[in-house]
Motif scaffolding. Structure first.
Motif, PDB file in Angstrom:
ATOM      1  N   ASP A  38       0.823  -1.218   0.000  1.00  0.00           N
ATOM      2  CA  ASP A  38       0.000   0.000   0.000  1.00  0.00           C
ATOM      3  C   ASP A  38       0.857   1.267   0.000  1.00  0.00           C
ATOM      4  OD1 ASP A  38      -2.323  -1.454   0.159  1.00  0.00           O
ATOM      5  OD2 ASP A  38      -2.600  -1.180   2.316  1.00  0.00           O
ATOM      6  N   ASN A  39       1.909   1.253   0.798  1.00  0.00           N
ATOM      7  CA  ASN A  39       2.741   2.457   0.905  1.00  0.00           C
ATOM      8  C   ASN A  39       3.363   2.837  -0.434  1.00  0.00           C
ATOM      9  OD1 ASN A  39       2.212   2.923   3.569  1.00  0.00           O
ATOM     10  ND2 ASN A  39       4.053   1.898   4.321  1.00  0.00           N
ATOM     11  N   ALA A  40       3.770   1.813  -1.206  1.00  0.00           N
ATOM     12  CA  ALA A  40       4.370   2.107  -2.511  1.00  0.00           C
ATOM     13  C   ALA A  40       3.289   2.540  -3.504  1.00  0.00           C
ATOM     14  CB  ALA A  40       5.103   0.878  -3.038  1.00  0.00           C
ATOM     15  N   TYR A  41       2.083   2.011  -3.306  1.00  0.00           N
ATOM     16  CA  TYR A  41       0.959   2.255  -4.212  1.00  0.00           C
ATOM     17  C   TYR A  41       0.358   3.644  -4.005  1.00  0.00           C
ATOM     18  CZ  TYR A  41      -3.379   0.915  -6.640  1.00  0.00           C
ATOM     19  OH  TYR A  41      -4.418   0.820  -7.526  1.00  0.00           O
ATOM     20  N   ASP A  42       0.425   4.141  -2.767  1.00  0.00           N
ATOM     21  CA  ASP A  42      -0.215   5.416  -2.437  1.00  0.00           C
ATOM     22  C   ASP A  42       0.304   6.545  -3.320  1.00  0.00           C
ATOM     23  OD1 ASP A  42      -2.258   4.914  -0.723  1.00  0.00           O
ATOM     24  OD2 ASP A  42      -1.083   5.122   1.114  1.00  0.00           O
ATOM     25  N   PRO A  43      -0.550   7.563  -3.550  1.00  0.00           N
ATOM     26  CA  PRO A  43      -0.214   8.571  -4.569  1.00  0.00           C
ATOM     27  C   PRO A  43       1.009   9.428  -4.236  1.00  0.00           C
ATOM     28  CG  PRO A  43      -2.240   9.158  -3.398  1.00  0.00           C
ATOM     29  CD  PRO A  43      -1.893   7.769  -2.994  1.00  0.00           C
ATOM     30  N   ASP A  44       1.422   9.497  -2.951  1.00  0.00           N
ATOM     31  CA  ASP A  44       2.618  10.295  -2.641  1.00  0.00           C
ATOM     32  C   ASP A  44       3.881   9.606  -3.144  1.00  0.00           C
ATOM     33  OD1 ASP A  44       2.096   8.307  -0.687  1.00  0.00           O
ATOM     34  OD2 ASP A  44       3.530   9.230   0.683  1.00  0.00           O
ATOM     35  N   VAL A  45       3.809   8.292  -3.325  1.00  0.00           N
ATOM     36  CA  VAL A  45       4.982   7.529  -3.779  1.00  0.00           C
ATOM     37  C   VAL A  45       4.801   7.128  -5.247  1.00  0.00           C
ATOM     38  CG1 VAL A  45       6.350   5.454  -3.384  1.00  0.00           C
ATOM     39  CG2 VAL A  45       5.374   6.682  -1.442  1.00  0.00           C
ATOM     40  N   ASN A  46       3.562   6.637  -5.549  1.00  0.00           N
ATOM     41  CA  ASN A  46       3.172   6.386  -6.920  1.00  0.00           C
ATOM     42  C   ASN A  46       4.135   5.489  -7.694  1.00  0.00           C
ATOM     43  OD1 ASN A  46       1.511   6.631  -9.114  1.00  0.00           O
ATOM     44  ND2 ASN A  46       2.477   8.519  -9.861  1.00  0.00           N
ATOM     45  N   ALA A  47       4.500   4.367  -7.096  1.00  0.00           N
ATOM     46  CA  ALA A  47       5.420   3.454  -7.771  1.00  0.00           C
ATOM     47  C   ALA A  47       4.706   2.768  -8.930  1.00  0.00           C
ATOM     48  CB  ALA A  47       5.933   2.422  -6.783  1.00  0.00           C
ATOM     49  N   LYS A  48       5.459   2.454  -9.956  1.00  0.00           N
ATOM     50  CA  LYS A  48       4.897   1.726 -11.091  1.00  0.00           C
ATOM     51  C   LYS A  48       5.078   0.229 -10.893  1.00  0.00           C
ATOM     52  CE  LYS A  48       3.614   5.349 -13.306  1.00  0.00           C
ATOM     53  NZ  LYS A  48       3.223   5.956 -12.039  1.00  0.00           N
ATOM     54  N   GLN A  49       6.149  -0.117 -10.167  1.00  0.00           N
ATOM     55  CA  GLN A  49       6.411  -1.530  -9.926  1.00  0.00           C
ATOM     56  C   GLN A  49       6.810  -1.777  -8.480  1.00  0.00           C
ATOM     57  OE1 GLN A  49       8.890  -1.282 -13.261  1.00  0.00           O
ATOM     58  NE2 GLN A  49       8.219  -3.243 -14.092  1.00  0.00           N
ATOM     59  N   PHE A  50       6.539  -2.999  -8.046  1.00  0.00           N
ATOM     60  CA  PHE A  50       6.857  -3.375  -6.673  1.00  0.00           C
ATOM     61  C   PHE A  50       7.392  -4.801  -6.704  1.00  0.00           C
ATOM     62  CE2 PHE A  50       5.920  -4.801  -2.349  1.00  0.00           C
ATOM     63  CZ  PHE A  50       6.310  -3.700  -1.603  1.00  0.00           C
ATOM     64  N   TRP A  51       8.570  -5.004  -6.137  1.00  0.00           N
ATOM     65  CA  TRP A  51       9.197  -6.324  -6.172  1.00  0.00           C
ATOM     66  C   TRP A  51       9.240  -6.939  -4.769  1.00  0.00           C
ATOM     67  CZ3 TRP A  51      10.910  -2.077  -8.909  1.00  0.00           C
ATOM     68  CH2 TRP A  51      11.059  -2.217 -10.287  1.00  0.00           C
ATOM     69  N   PHE A  65      11.573  -5.909  -0.111  1.00  0.00           N
ATOM     70  CA  PHE A  65      10.468  -5.240  -0.789  1.00  0.00           C
ATOM     71  C   PHE A  65      11.041  -4.003  -1.447  1.00  0.00           C
ATOM     72  CE2 PHE A  65       9.020  -7.411   2.953  1.00  0.00           C
ATOM     73  CZ  PHE A  65       7.925  -8.126   2.504  1.00  0.00           C
ATOM     74  N   MET A  66      10.797  -3.853  -2.739  1.00  0.00           N
ATOM     75  CA  MET A  66      11.397  -2.697  -3.408  1.00  0.00           C
ATOM     76  C   MET A  66      10.364  -2.051  -4.340  1.00  0.00           C
ATOM     77  SD  MET A  66      14.979  -2.559  -5.401  1.00  0.00           S
ATOM     78  CE  MET A  66      14.533  -3.345  -6.921  1.00  0.00           C
ATOM     79  N   ASP A  67      10.390  -0.721  -4.385  1.00  0.00           N
ATOM     80  CA  ASP A  67       9.498  -0.029  -5.316  1.00  0.00           C
ATOM     81  C   ASP A  67      10.278   1.001  -6.105  1.00  0.00           C
ATOM     82  OD1 ASP A  67       9.257   2.816  -4.193  1.00  0.00           O
ATOM     83  OD2 ASP A  67       8.701   1.651  -2.419  1.00  0.00           O
ATOM     84  N   ASN A  68       9.727   1.421  -7.251  1.00  0.00           N
ATOM     85  CA  ASN A  68      10.368   2.496  -8.011  1.00  0.00           C
ATOM     86  C   ASN A  68       9.553   3.783  -7.922  1.00  0.00           C
ATOM     87  OD1 ASN A  68       8.263   1.737  -9.617  1.00  0.00           O
ATOM     88  ND2 ASN A  68       9.483   1.213 -11.414  1.00  0.00           N
ATOM     89  N   GLY A  69       9.061   4.054  -6.732  1.00  0.00           N
ATOM     90  CA  GLY A  69       8.326   5.297  -6.482  1.00  0.00           C
ATOM     91  C   GLY A  69       9.276   6.455  -6.237  1.00  0.00           C
ATOM     92  N   ASP A  70       8.742   7.511  -5.618  1.00  0.00           N
ATOM     93  CA  ASP A  70       9.511   8.750  -5.508  1.00  0.00           C
ATOM     94  C   ASP A  70      10.608   8.748  -4.450  1.00  0.00           C
ATOM     95  OD1 ASP A  70       8.168   9.738  -7.599  1.00  0.00           O
ATOM     96  OD2 ASP A  70       6.733  10.922  -6.426  1.00  0.00           O
ATOM     97  N   GLY A  71      10.633   7.722  -3.585  1.00  0.00           N
ATOM     98  CA  GLY A  71      11.695   7.660  -2.583  1.00  0.00           C
ATOM     99  C   GLY A  71      11.488   8.655  -1.446  1.00  0.00           C
TER     100      GLY A  71
END
Ligand SMILES: Nc1ncnc2c1ncn2[C@@H]1O[C@H](COP(=O)(O)OP(=O)(O)OP(=O)(O)O)[C@@H](O)[C@H]1O
Ligand SMILES: [Mg+2]
Ligand SMILES: [Zn+2]
Length: 504
Positions: A38-51, A65-71
């Motif tokens: 959820d945290n990676a999915y939320d719009p403040d982070v907006n990741a496209k992928q989650f591993w 757990f890794m995401d390519n969101g805004d960091g």
């Protein structure tokens, strides 16, 4: 804001034991994993992928757990590791799932005793550690979280500021990463060579939870591409297990891959488990004999849509799928006639987004208010109405058939696929064999001719818009032929350049 000690390690006023007690709200371990997703999915982070992966560091089994969101930057990672900070807002119409400022802490500390967060944002990188083992070893009376941050550079050494030195020492001494190079390697994993987005966050959890006989609570062996809960681990008394009627447990209860495929009502982010992409489902569109209904409770000004239909994959997985702000709260919740065991309502799925109800802190149930009870009673009535309609219309069509309705429902009304490139969902033309769909799918493979033109226009639109920062994509009318004209000019220009090149 959390205070800092003389050592430069930010302190919270809570006692370390709280980390464990706070995590016990997640009786079912996938509920803890969902918090991180959820945290990676939320719009403040907006990741496209989650591993999601299992890995071994320093001889210890870990979850990553890794995401390519805004960091995150220093201030943000400090909030992430503290309690009760959540300043998420609606971004471009997307409402955040996170509200309490607790999900990361409860989720990570449910999965293991220790967690480390690596993050790369636009201008800086940072590392923070939330570790029960560390706090026990330094005999901390309050929760403290070592954090280091530094400007993004390509050097092989961390250029840590003076005030972060102690934090760095503590991380190297008490985490499973023993050298600066080890830490740097994890940061570098956030932007692998083929990944165009250079920001993101990587969380590694170690000292993973074990069962009373000392086994890891997850089974990584049975399926190389999944994370599973062994069937004998109902010991935790998880209500997700208990809620299910004893005879049949849906796959989403014990297979992380199956759970992730239905976690969001309209999935945007791609989830990759142990190297293999999760095939997300557009649940409300994957059913057979779909009927739209509405629920209009007295306590709401607006009607709430409900979709009913038959599950085409497994007739044993049925019941209400209840979402809240796009996130799954209850899955296959059997209601009314479905609980009576007389075949009524078998195979029927109902999908509803209950933004008007309050999810519990672990996001696995709704608060049992009057509004909740009214909603459930109403769902039960509507689901039975739908089932009766289907039952009688099938009987009318085929009066001599002895096959139960649920056994004749094998094909979804529509086929929707998610593009592996732009993550948009696209409807395929009728008549496509749903058993012969490719593993990977892109918009350009859509056989609908109408569609390729729209995509072409959109792509050209995107290209043009990048040169006009003030304009956003939603403001462009793709039906208008300006784009086509520009495209024609572009193509003829390109062809003449090509011709010239061939001459030279
Ligand atoms: N993967 C991530 N990338 C960037 N920021 C993150 C990430 N995970 C968490 N955060 C930040 O950390 C904060 C705390 O996360 P946490 O899950 O504890 O609370 P929340 O999501 O705000 O609320 P909730 O308790 O309802 O989940 C978030 O508000 C977000 O700003
Ligand atoms: Mg959260
Ligand atoms: Zn696409």
């Amino acid at each position: 804001m959390a205070a800092r000690t003389d050592l430069g390690v930010p302190l919270s006023t809570l006692c370390p034991k709280y980390l464990h007690s706070n995590s016990t709200s997640h009786t079912w371990p996938f509920s803890a994993i969902a918090e991180l997703i959820d945290n990676a999915y939320d719009p403040d982070v907006n990741a496209k992928q989650f591993w999601i992966d299992k890995t071994v560091v320093d001889g210890q089994e870990c979850l990553s757990f890794m995401d390519n969101g805004d960091g995150l930057n220093h201030a943000a990672i400090q909030k992430m590791l503290s309690f009760g900070y959540s300043d998420k807002t609606v971004v471009k119409g997307v409402a955040p799932i996170g509200i309490y400022g607790n999900g990361f802490k409860s989720g990570s500390m449910r999965l293991g005793k220790d967690a480390i967060v690596f993050s790369k944002s636009k201008n800086s990188s940072c590392i923070g550690m939330l570790s029960q083992t560390y706090l026990a070893e330094i005999q901390a009376e309050q929760i403290s979280v070592p954090i280091i941050s530094f400007a993004n550079t390509n050097k092989n050494k961390l250029s840590v500021q003076e005030q972060d030195r102690v934090s760095l020492q503590h991380i190297l001494r008490y985490s499973i990463f023993k050298t600066q190079e080890d830490l740097l390697k994890e940061l570098q994993a956030i932007n692998p060579p083929l990944c165009p987005r250079k920001t993101g966050t990587r969380i590694i959890i170690w000292n993973l939870r074990r069962t009373s006989v000392g086994e890891l609570e997850f089974d990584f062996q049975k399926d190389r591409y999944d994370v599973r809960i062994p069937s004998d681990i109902n010991e935790s008394g998880s209500d997700t297990f208990q809620h299910q009627s004893s005879s049949y447990i849906p796959e989403s209860v014990y297979s992380l891959r199956a759970y992730c495929s239905i976690l969001y009502l309209k999935p945007r982010m791609q989830i990759v488990i142990r190297g293999q992409k999760v095939q997300s489902q557009l649940i409300a569109k994957s059913l057979a004999s779909i009927r739209k209904d509405h629920y209009k409770p007295t306590f709401l000004p607006k009607r709430v849509p409900i979709t009913f239909g038959y599950n085409t994959k497994s007739k044993e997985q049925y019941g209400m799928m209840m979402y809240h702000k796009n996130r799954l709260i209850r899955a296959y919740e059997r209601v009314g006639c479905q609980m009576r065991g007389d075949r009524k309502g078998v195979g029927v799925i109902g999908v509803i987004e209950c933004n008007f109800l309050n999810p519990a802190h672990n996001n696995q149930s709704f608060d049992e208010t009057n509004q909740y009870r009214k909603t459930m009673t109403s769902m039960a009535t509507k689901l039975e109405e739908y089932w009766k309609q289907m039952y009688y219309s099938k009987n009318k069509e085929n009066p001599n058939s002895t096959t139960p309705v649920e056994d004749t429902m094998k094909r979804p009304d529509q086929i929707w696929l998610q593009c592996d490139d732009c993550s948009q969902w696209r409807k395929l033309p009728d008549g496509i064999d749903c058993n012969k769909l490719p593993e990977e799918w892109f918009c350009r493979l859509n056989p609908d001719p109408q569609f390729s033109l729209i995509v072409l226009r959109q792509n050209v639109g995107c290209l043009l818009i990048t040169s006009i920062p003030a304009l956003s994509l939603d403001q462009v009318n793709f039906e208008c032929n300006v784009i086509d004209e520009i495209l024609e000019q572009f193509l003829s220009e390109r062809d003449s350049v090509k011709e010239e090149e061939q001459w030279n």
